[in-house]
Structure formats: structure tokens, C-alpha cells
Design a protein around this motif. Structure first.
Motif, PDB file in Angstrom:
ATOM      1  N   GLY A 176     -31.947  22.795  75.618  1.00  7.01           N
ATOM      2  CA  GLY A 176     -32.790  22.039  74.699  1.00  7.01           C
ATOM      3  C   GLY A 176     -32.037  21.036  73.849  1.00  7.01           C
ATOM      4  N   ASN A 177     -30.705  20.932  74.020  1.00  4.57           N
ATOM      5  CA  ASN A 177     -29.904  20.002  73.219  1.00  4.57           C
ATOM      6  C   ASN A 177     -29.522  18.744  73.997  1.00  4.57           C
ATOM      7  OD1 ASN A 177     -29.815  21.668  70.917  1.00  4.57           O
ATOM      8  ND2 ASN A 177     -28.206  22.895  71.850  1.00  4.57           N
ATOM      9  N   LEU A 235     -23.769  18.978  63.461  1.00  6.16           N
ATOM     10  CA  LEU A 235     -24.411  19.609  62.308  1.00  6.16           C
ATOM     11  C   LEU A 235     -25.539  20.531  62.776  1.00  6.16           C
ATOM     12  CD1 LEU A 235     -24.430  19.613  59.144  1.00  6.16           C
ATOM     13  CD2 LEU A 235     -26.188  17.844  59.298  1.00  6.16           C
ATOM     14  N   PHE A 236     -26.355  20.032  63.723  1.00  5.03           N
ATOM     15  CA  PHE A 236     -27.451  20.842  64.267  1.00  5.03           C
ATOM     16  C   PHE A 236     -26.904  22.031  65.058  1.00  5.03           C
ATOM     17  CE2 PHE A 236     -30.072  16.678  64.557  1.00  5.03           C
ATOM     18  CZ  PHE A 236     -30.221  16.696  63.182  1.00  5.03           C
ATOM     19  N   ARG A 237     -25.817  21.801  65.762  1.00  7.39           N
ATOM     20  CA  ARG A 237     -25.223  22.876  66.559  1.00  7.39           C
ATOM     21  C   ARG A 237     -24.659  23.979  65.663  1.00  7.39           C
ATOM     22  NH1 ARG A 237     -20.583  24.211  69.200  1.00  7.39           N
ATOM     23  NH2 ARG A 237     -20.867  25.019  71.314  1.00  7.39           N
ATOM     24  N   LEU A 287     -10.837  18.524  57.485  1.00  6.33           N
ATOM     25  CA  LEU A 287     -10.360  19.360  58.587  1.00  6.33           C
ATOM     26  C   LEU A 287     -11.327  19.361  59.770  1.00  6.33           C
ATOM     27  CD1 LEU A 287      -8.971  22.443  56.635  1.00  6.33           C
ATOM     28  CD2 LEU A 287      -7.755  20.426  57.412  1.00  6.33           C
ATOM     29  N   PHE A 288     -12.618  19.251  59.486  1.00  2.96           N
ATOM     30  CA  PHE A 288     -13.637  19.331  60.535  1.00  2.96           C
ATOM     31  C   PHE A 288     -14.562  18.115  60.447  1.00  2.96           C
ATOM     32  CE2 PHE A 288     -12.430  23.660  59.319  1.00  2.96           C
ATOM     33  CZ  PHE A 288     -11.974  24.150  60.540  1.00  2.96           C
ATOM     34  N   PRO A 289     -14.054  16.928  60.764  1.00  2.37           N
ATOM     35  CA  PRO A 289     -14.857  15.704  60.594  1.00  2.37           C
ATOM     36  C   PRO A 289     -16.082  15.640  61.499  1.00  2.37           C
ATOM     37  CG  PRO A 289     -12.834  15.240  61.810  1.00  2.37           C
ATOM     38  CD  PRO A 289     -12.710  16.642  61.298  1.00  2.37           C
ATOM     39  N   PHE A 290     -16.102  16.437  62.571  1.00  2.00           N
ATOM     40  CA  PHE A 290     -17.257  16.383  63.465  1.00  2.00           C
ATOM     41  C   PHE A 290     -18.532  16.932  62.805  1.00  2.00           C
ATOM     42  CE2 PHE A 290     -14.198  15.662  66.863  1.00  2.00           C
ATOM     43  CZ  PHE A 290     -14.870  14.707  67.614  1.00  2.00           C
ATOM     44  N   LEU A 291     -18.403  17.598  61.665  1.00  2.00           N
ATOM     45  CA  LEU A 291     -19.607  18.018  60.944  1.00  2.00           C
ATOM     46  C   LEU A 291     -20.366  16.818  60.403  1.00  2.00           C
ATOM     47  CD1 LEU A 291     -18.432  21.204  58.988  1.00  2.00           C
ATOM     48  CD2 LEU A 291     -19.895  21.082  61.014  1.00  2.00           C
ATOM     49  N   ARG A 292     -19.758  15.646  60.457  1.00  2.00           N
ATOM     50  CA  ARG A 292     -20.468  14.425  60.074  1.00  2.00           C
ATOM     51  C   ARG A 292     -21.427  13.956  61.175  1.00  2.00           C
ATOM     52  NH1 ARG A 292     -18.153  11.595  55.863  1.00  2.00           N
ATOM     53  NH2 ARG A 292     -16.215  12.446  55.022  1.00  2.00           N
ATOM     54  N   CYS A 293     -21.220  14.418  62.389  1.00  2.00           N
ATOM     55  CA  CYS A 293     -22.072  14.016  63.509  1.00  2.00           C
ATOM     56  C   CYS A 293     -23.346  14.858  63.507  1.00  2.00           C
ATOM     57  CB  CYS A 293     -21.332  14.205  64.835  1.00  2.00           C
ATOM     58  SG  CYS A 293     -19.809  13.262  64.958  1.00  2.00           S
ATOM     59  N   PRO A 294     -24.519  14.232  63.559  1.00  2.00           N
ATOM     60  CA  PRO A 294     -25.768  15.003  63.529  1.00  2.00           C
ATOM     61  C   PRO A 294     -25.831  16.102  64.587  1.00  2.00           C
ATOM     62  CG  PRO A 294     -26.229  12.664  63.298  1.00  2.00           C
ATOM     63  CD  PRO A 294     -24.770  12.781  63.591  1.00  2.00           C
ATOM     64  N   TYR A 336     -33.533  20.673  65.234  1.00  2.00           N
ATOM     65  CA  TYR A 336     -34.120  19.376  65.602  1.00  2.00           C
ATOM     66  C   TYR A 336     -35.460  19.579  66.319  1.00  2.00           C
ATOM     67  CZ  TYR A 336     -34.655  14.703  67.549  1.00  2.00           C
ATOM     68  OH  TYR A 336     -35.161  13.471  67.883  1.00  2.00           O
ATOM     69  N   LYS A 337     -35.487  20.490  67.276  1.00  2.00           N
ATOM     70  CA  LYS A 337     -36.729  20.741  68.008  1.00  2.00           C
ATOM     71  C   LYS A 337     -37.835  21.217  67.067  1.00  2.00           C
ATOM     72  CE  LYS A 337     -38.501  23.457  71.913  1.00  2.00           C
ATOM     73  NZ  LYS A 337     -38.135  24.481  72.940  1.00  2.00           N
ATOM     74  N   LYS A 338     -37.480  22.103  66.135  1.00  2.00           N
ATOM     75  CA  LYS A 338     -38.466  22.611  65.177  1.00  2.00           C
ATOM     76  C   LYS A 338     -38.992  21.488  64.277  1.00  2.00           C
ATOM     77  CE  LYS A 338     -38.697  26.982  66.181  1.00  2.00           C
ATOM     78  NZ  LYS A 338     -39.986  27.579  66.620  1.00  2.00           N
ATOM     79  N   THR A 339     -38.114  20.594  63.865  1.00  2.00           N
ATOM     80  CA  THR A 339     -38.532  19.498  62.977  1.00  2.00           C
ATOM     81  C   THR A 339     -39.486  18.555  63.693  1.00  2.00           C
ATOM     82  OG1 THR A 339     -36.378  19.654  61.879  1.00  2.00           O
ATOM     83  CG2 THR A 339     -37.684  17.694  61.448  1.00  2.00           C
ATOM     84  N   VAL A 340     -39.222  18.286  64.952  1.00  2.00           N
ATOM     85  CA  VAL A 340     -40.147  17.464  65.736  1.00  2.00           C
ATOM     86  C   VAL A 340     -41.531  18.094  65.751  1.00  2.00           C
ATOM     87  CG1 VAL A 340     -40.673  16.615  68.056  1.00  2.00           C
ATOM     88  CG2 VAL A 340     -38.334  16.473  67.188  1.00  2.00           C
ATOM     89  N   GLU A 341     -41.584  19.391  66.008  1.00  2.00           N
ATOM     90  CA  GLU A 341     -42.874  20.093  66.049  1.00  2.00           C
ATOM     91  C   GLU A 341     -43.582  20.040  64.695  1.00  2.00           C
ATOM     92  OE1 GLU A 341     -41.861  24.010  67.302  1.00  2.00           O
ATOM     93  OE2 GLU A 341     -41.377  23.422  69.363  1.00  2.00           O
TER      94      GLU A 341
END
Length: 468
Positions: A177-178, A305-307, A295-302, A318-323
Motif C-alpha cells: 500500500g506504500n 515520516l509515514f513509514r 543524525l536522521f535527515p530522512f525523517l524530513r521526507c514525507p 496516508y491511506k487513512k487520511t485519504v479515506e
């Protein structure tokens, strides 16, 4: 091409560097009509080299698509000229063609004909490896650029249409689903990579001045480094318990990968999984947010963050927000409490200017998202800053031109600094809810009812909160 003789077909092959096929085509008496009737199996029997098979099928497919497109367009022009003769004249002819191309995006986008080896992998329903993913993205990017007549700046809706077409044709690419976010992010990164070396194109220069350079500089400064050397120097300044450990290797790799244009997302996922324990400990110990992000700059990527949210809660935010937005948008906009709100008034004015169903739905979802705090009587300044400066230190959205299809901007801010840029209202709302949980930030009382409503739906509690 249908009326070509065998010799004309052979000359056509020579012009396209396929001269090796000429003897076989003469032996089998392949005329123009026969050429267009060839299917994949016939081509494999006729042509031995896989590369030649792929090129030949691609040429045939493009000719057929071009012919089909011209017939469709001719029919549209003839029909329009019969019903509205005053429209298809003079200057209006150009606008008619532009309108026709725009409608093609929304109603009849077709995936490009992938190379033979890619088609084999997709036919076997195998999830492609990293190199194969890059090939697929390269072909999609090239096809979109042709569709856009050379433009390197698709809008969010066009990205969505292409990725949806890919996942509908090959559902197994939607990993857990990602897949949508992953493929869209990769496609956008590909366009950025193509735009980067271009310095003389007017549109690229204009958009770099408007978006690229300013955003790139602010993103670097937001984690306190202006060059790659600065960032690597900061990574050396890690907490004592990380130095010399295996975690240190993963953290340095993540920081180096974050600075790249094309990233190995599969390996990023793996290393974020490995480092989650130390990351969660830092956050639970109330380490400064800037240190966590350093230390963890990838937390800036949506997507990451969702993962991270999904790793913590086992929920696809993300799927829940769409619904949520699809179910509740109309109800929110019909409530009396928001009828005279400036955002609702702005929405109604913009709805009059558009007729496309997708655009109207997008605008309504955006308005419903921004009006949520008003529905619950909460402080909207702690939820979203619409066309104004962000003042809240807790997670908050910055929204500019919310109802402009071409120039709307969404960003997530924490501690008055931009954390991430977002594609649309759905991603923005999901990122806002996720940020409170991922970074363990207490919810302000003046926005508590709004977030409680959203969380009760995301976590599927037995008695979810209701609209007033």
C-alpha cells in the motif's frame, strides 16, 4: 505505412539502423500492412536479437499510437466545427488543441511501451530490483516530457495520473500500500535530476529562481550546514554512545545518501529499520529535534515520516487520511459554522472558475482540511498558517495559494522551521498527524479536539469522534 511495399519497408529499416533485418524481411515478404500486423510473438520469431525486437516493437507501437491520436483529434475537430463552427477558426484553433491535450492527461493517458526486458519482468509480476526501477522511472519521465512538449515541470495532478496508471496496470508494484508515494517520489526525483544540469532553458531558470535555489538553501541551513563538508563534519559530532558503534556506520551512510539526487530507497528503508531503536531512545529522552534530524535527515521526507509512523502504530497514515477527507469533506463544508469562513468564501469563488471534476474534488478536500479546527472550535493558527507566516512552535502546516492548481504550496513546520515540503492537502494532513507521534510532541490543548477526531479515525477506535 500500410501501403508500403517490401522494398519500402526495407529502406525504412535501414534508416533506423536495423539493416541487419532486411534479408529476413525480404525472405518473409513483410510489407507495410504486414509490418503493422506483427505481434510480440511474431517479432520474436522474426528477429533474433532482443535489442532489435524492442526497437522494432517500439517503432510500430508509436506509429499506431500517433495514427490513433491523429484520427481522434481529427474527429474532435470535425465534430466541433460542425456543432460550433465559430469556435474552430483563427486564433481559437490553437486554444482548442491546447484544451484537447490537457483533456488527454485527465482521461486517456497511456503508459509508454517499455523495453523488452522490462516487459518480461512486469509480465512475470516480479517486483523489480533497484536498477530496473530506475529504468522504469526513466521511461516514464521521458514519456511525460513528450506529453508536456518538452516541459520539465509536471504538476502534482499529472504525477498522480501517471503513477496511478502504472499501479493500475501493474498492481503488484504497490508494495504494502506504500507504492504510490514511493513511485511518485522517485519520478519527481528523476525530473529534478534531469533539470539540475540545465542552465539555458527559460522555464528551468525561472522555476529555479522561484523554487529550486531558495528551497535548496533553506533545507541545507535548516540542519545547520551549507556544504556537504559541513554536514559530514556535523555527523562526526555525534553523542558519545554512538561513536565507534555499528550505528555510527548506518548514520553516516544515511547522511551521505540524503545529499544525493538519486537515492537507494530500499537501502534507506533497511538502515532506518536497523537504527529505529537508537532513534526512538533519543526522541523519548527529549533530545533536541535538530539533533535527531541531523543524525536522521530522512525523517524530513514525507514517505519516511509515514513509514516511521507505521512502524510505531502499524497504521498507514496516508491511506487513512485519504479515506477521511473523501468521506467527510462534503459534510464539513455543509456545516453552518464554516459557512461564512474566509476559506469557504475563497473556495466558492474558485469553484466557479473550474469545471473539471478532479479539480473541484481537490479544492473541496483542501478546504475541508483547513476548516477542521473551525468545526471543533479550536485555534486554527496551531493547525495551518494560510498565506501568512508560521508562528506556532508545535507541528503546523504552512499553506500558500491553497486553491490554485498550479501554484499551491504545502509545507510542515516544527519549531518555526520547515521540516518538509508536501504535494497536496492529503499528504499535508497526514504529515501533521504523523509528526506529533513520530517526534513525541504533546498536543496543544487549543487544537486537541481536532487531532482527537483525526486520530480516532486513523486508529479505528470502537467509538470514533464525530463532527459536531
Amino acid at each position: 505505412m500500410e501501403s508500403w511495399s517490401v522494398e519500402q519497408v526495407c529502406n525504412w529499416l535501414k534508416q533506423r539502423n536495423l539493416g541487419e533485418l532486411v534479408p529476413k524481411f525480404r525472405e518473409e515478404e513483410i510489407s507495410g500492412a504486414a509490418l503493422l500486423a506483427l505481434n510480440d510473438r511474431m517479432v520474436q520469431q522474426l528477429v533474433k536479437k532482443i535489442g532489435h525486437q524492442a526497437v522494432l516493437m517500439d517503432l510500430i507501437k508509436k506509429y499506431q499510437q500517433r495514427k490513433s491520436g491523429l484520427e481522434s483529434l481529427t474527429y474532435c475537430c470535425e465534430t466541433a466545427s460542425q456543432n460550433f463552427p465559430e469556435v474552430i477558426t483563427g486564433k481559437n484553433l490553437k486554444s482548442f488543441f491546447v484544451r484537447h491535450k490537457m483533456l488527454q492527461w485527465t482521461s486517456s493517458y497511456a503508459l509508454p511501451d517499455f523495453p523488452y526486458d522490462v516487459k518480461c519482468i512486469l509480465a512475470e509480476k516480479k517486483c523489480p530490483d533497484h536498477s530496473m526501477r530506475i529504468r522504469i522511472i526513466e521511461f516514464l519521465q521521458a514519456d511525460m516530457t513528450k506529453y508536456l512538449e518538452g516541459s520539465l515541470y509536471p504538476n502534482s495532478q499529472q504525477y498522480n495520473i501517471v503513477v496511478n496508471a502504472l499501479l493500475q496496470a501493474y498492481p503488484f508494484l504497490d508494495e504494502d500500500g506504500n507504492g504510490f508515494l514511493l513511485w511518485k517520489r522517485a519520478l519527481k526525483d528523476r525530473f529534478k535530476y534531469v533539470r539540475r544540469p540545465i542552465e539555458d532553458d527559460e522555464q528551468v531558470l525561472r522555476n529555479k529562481c522561484k523554487f529550486g535555489h531558495r528551497r535548496g538553501q533553506s533545507r541545507k541551513s535548516s540542519f545547520a550546514g551549507n556544504t556537504l563538508g559541513d554536514v559530514q563534519g556535523q555527523v562526526e559530532e555525534e553523542p558519545a554512545h554512538l561513536k565507534g558503534s555499528a550505528m555510527d556506520v548506518h548514520i553516516k551512510w544515511l547522511n551521505r545518501e540524503y545529499m544525493k539526487t538519486q537515492r537507494n530507497w530500499e537501502e534507506v528503508d533497511n538502515r532506518m529499520n536497523v537504527t529505529i531503536e537508537i532513534r526512538r531512545k533519543m526522541i523519548s529522552d527529549k533530545a533536541p529535534l535538530k539533533d535527531v534530524l541531523r543524525l536522521f535527515p530522512f525523517l524530513r521526507c514525507p514517505y519516511q515520516l509515514f513509514r516511521e509512523f507505521q512502524l510505531l502504530t502499524h497504521m498507514d497514515i496516508y491511506k487513512k487520511t485519504v479515506e477521511i477527507l473523501e468521506i467527510y469533506s462534503e459534510n464539513i463544508l455543509s456545516l453552518y459554522v464554516v459557512r461564512n469562513n474566509p476559506i469557504n468564501i475563497m473556495l466558492q469563488e474558485n469553484l466557479k472558475q473550474h469545471t473539471e471534476e478532479d479539480v473541484l474534488k481537490y479544492m473541496k478536500m483542501t478546504a475541508a482540511c483547513l476548516l477542521l479546527p473551525e468545526v471543533f472550535g479550536d485555534d486554527s493558527s496551531l493547525f495551518a498558517a494560510v498565506n501568512e507566516e508560521v508562528k506556532a512552535v508545535t507541528p503546523v502546516l504552512e499553506v500558500k495559494n491553497p486553491f490554485s492548481v498550479s501554484s499551491c504550496e504545502f509545507a510542515l513546520y516544527i519549531e518555526r522551521e520547515e521540516l518538509s515540503q508536501l504535494d497536496d492537502c492529503t499528504m499535508a494532513l497526514a504529515a501533521l498527524v504523523a509528526a506529533f507521534h513520530v517526534f513525541d510532541i504533546p498536543c496543544p490543548k487549543r487544537i486537541h479536539r481536532t487531532l482527537s477526531f483525526l486520530e480516532s479515525l486513523v486508529f479505528e477506535v470502537r467509538s470514533p469522534a464525530c463532527l459536531p
